[in-house]
Design an enzyme around this catalytic site. Structure first.
Site, mmCIF file in Angstrom:
data_model
loop_
_atom_site.group_PDB
_atom_site.id
_atom_site.type_symbol
_atom_site.label_atom_id
_atom_site.label_comp_id
_atom_site.label_asym_id
_atom_site.label_seq_id
_atom_site.Cartn_x
_atom_site.Cartn_y
_atom_site.Cartn_z
ATOM 1 N N GLY A 182 0.821 -1.201 0.000
ATOM 2 C CA GLY A 182 0.000 0.000 0.000
ATOM 3 C C GLY A 182 0.857 1.253 0.000
ATOM 4 O O GLY A 182 2.077 1.199 -0.223
ATOM 5 N N ALA A 320 -5.287 11.874 6.721
ATOM 6 C CA ALA A 320 -5.271 13.087 7.533
ATOM 7 C C ALA A 320 -6.302 14.096 7.052
ATOM 8 O O ALA A 320 -6.992 14.724 7.870
ATOM 9 C CB ALA A 320 -3.869 13.701 7.503
ATOM 10 N N HIS A 321 -6.423 14.259 5.733
ATOM 11 C CA HIS A 321 -7.347 15.280 5.231
ATOM 12 C C HIS A 321 -8.801 14.901 5.480
ATOM 13 O O HIS A 321 -9.654 15.768 5.654
ATOM 14 C CB HIS A 321 -7.104 15.602 3.759
ATOM 15 N N HIS A 444 -0.421 26.729 -20.960
ATOM 16 C CA HIS A 444 0.557 25.927 -21.710
ATOM 17 C C HIS A 444 1.941 26.550 -21.568
ATOM 18 O O HIS A 444 2.083 27.764 -21.674
ATOM 19 C CB HIS A 444 0.173 25.880 -23.194
#
Length: 465
Positions: A182, A320-321, A444
């Site tokens: 993970g 965490a968020h 761009h």
């Protein structure tokens, strides 16, 4: 007896954010933390120190492998690991002290000690100078999670380590085995691989990054393999033993064929489990499910009035968020405001290089649920900015509903995917279509242009592929 409107037990991302927001809303607020520094696992031994090492190790890798592609000749590059570790620690210290400053600014009382709940409406804090009991109207549990362990291999943070130990090696191990493919395993495996370790990842499932879209998993494995990381998928670890100063890992693949590996260090990164030891939840009757998660309703309240829980304690994405937003939402709900969480658009990120980022549904999800969809994709190899950077691995993929064109999922492997995914999160929060992104002007040359091209490719009208 001192009284508070809101007391938060746990000073991690969910806890300290909840405390600050509660104080902003006019509640008399305190936050209890026993670690000795605020920020929780994320700031002290997780997200932040790992990202500091990821950035430092990537600079080292660039200097030793890629500078010459830019016409930069470096005669000798050497590693000063203690200096790298000091920089990591300095980053952590500056940020944890910053939270203390935020507490003072917002008039949040910081209580250093171990918090527990002797009975509803009270919080007991055991500190260095004794024990104190507070009367509390709203108690928020935000004590987070701890690494899961293998039953046959005790983590000692020396040779068999969790993510905590892997952040503080004294030297670069010659060989590192990572159990678990993970985010944590891949990120810390990348750090030590860049610094010179031979890294082997052992994953029980049939792919790395198993929670992400399978195409992300395949491409990330290809890129990391090109960098030198080795993989044993569909492989179960059965034993770890010590012999002649080495760790011997015995495993078997899906067909029962034995796999034997030898290393100097083993990182166990098989997930995390909720931590609520010592809070007294059982004694006061707070409901906990079979996996150890605290059960809450849609307002984050437990079955005991006045006691709430957020973050890793209640399951879902252990990020965490996610915990931060739950802390804010709960504080606002306590103030009778409309706290908002959209769990369908929580981004997930793996901070390897290139990075991987996802939000929304994967193709596997859509196929499983029989949702009709169209897919658009654009490679960074065709991106002018990526070419200039010499970072052409990866792609952007957008999944949109076949009938409505509403964006259902966005998946990225590539440079700065962690930043690029924010556009997709905003688009999905406001229920945008792929055509909406396709018609927005993107500067761009930038790394954001592949997002526009992938959106255009949903209708097979991409310009540069």
């Amino acid at each position: 007896m001192n009284q508070y409107d809101v007391m938060v037990i746990g000073g991690g991302p969910g806890g300290y954010v909840a405390a600050i927001r509660a104080a902003q809303l006019g509640f008399k607020t305190a936050c209890v933390e026993m670690r000795g520094s605020l920020g929780g696992t994320c700031l002290n031994v997780g997200c932040i120190p790992s990202k500091a090492l990821l950035d430092s190790s990537e600079h080292f890798h660039q200097a030793t492998h890629k500078f010459k592609n830019h016409g930069i000749e470096v005669s000798k590059v050497s590693l000063d690991l203690p200096a790298m570790m000091k920089r990591k620690d300095d980053v952590v210290t500056s940020l944890t002290q910053g939270i203390e400053g935020l507490f003072k600014k917002n008039q949040v009382d910081y209580l250093l000690g171990k918090g527990s709940i002797p009975k509803p409406g009270q919080v007991e804090v055991q500190g260095k100078e004794g024990t104190e009991v507070f009367e509390v109207k709203h108690t928020i549990l935000a004590t987070g999670s701890v690494p899961a362990e293998l039953p046959f291999a005790q983590i000692n943070e020396k040779d068999i380590v969790s993510s905590t130990g892997a952040l503080s090696f004294d030297n670069v191990p010659d060989e590192l085995i990572v159990i678990g493919g993970g985010a944590i395993g891949l990120e810390l495996g990348s750090v030590w691989m860049r610094l010179g370790s031979k890294v082997t990842v052992v994953e029980f499932l049939d792919r790395i990054a198993p929670t992400m879209d399978s195409q992300i998993s395949r491409d990330l494995k290809r890129v990391l393999g090109k960098q030198g990381m080795k993989f044993h998928l569909k492989t179960k670890v059965n034993e770890i033993s010590r012999k002649s100063g080495k760790l011997h890992v015995k495993a078997e693949d899906k067909k029962g064929k034995p796999v034997e590996l030898v290393a100097d260090k083993v990182l166990v990164s098989i997930g995390r489990k909720p931590f609520h030891e010592g809070l007294g939840l059982k004694e006061i009757g707070v409901e906990v499910d079979q996996r150890g998660f605290v059960v809450v309703d849609k307002h984050f309240q437990t079955n005991v009035a006045g006691i709430y829980a957020i973050g890793d304690l209640i399951g879902g994405a252990m990020l965490a968020h996610k915990a931060e937003d739950e802390g804010i939402a709960l504080a606002e709900m306590l103030a009778n405001k409309a706290g908002h969480i959209n769990y369908d658009v929580i981004p997930g990120i793996i901070y390897t290089w290139p990075e991987a980022a996802s939000v929304g549904k994967s193709e596997e999800d859509l196929k499983r649920d029989s949702v009709p969809y169209r897919s658009g994709q654009f490679s960074f190899r065709a991106s002018a900015r990526a070419r200039c950077m010499d970072e052409v691995d990866g792609f952007v993929k957008i999944l949109a509903h076949k009938d409505t064109d509403r964006i259902l999922g966005v998946h990225i492997v590539g440079p700065r995917a962690s930043d690029l995914i924010a556009e997709a999160v905003v688009a999905m929060e406001y229920k945008a279509s792929s055509e909406d992104i396709a018609r927005i002007i993107h500067a761009h040359p930038t790394l954001a242009e592949p997002m526009k091209e992938a959106a255009m490719d949903v209708e097979k009208r991409a310009i540069h592929s």
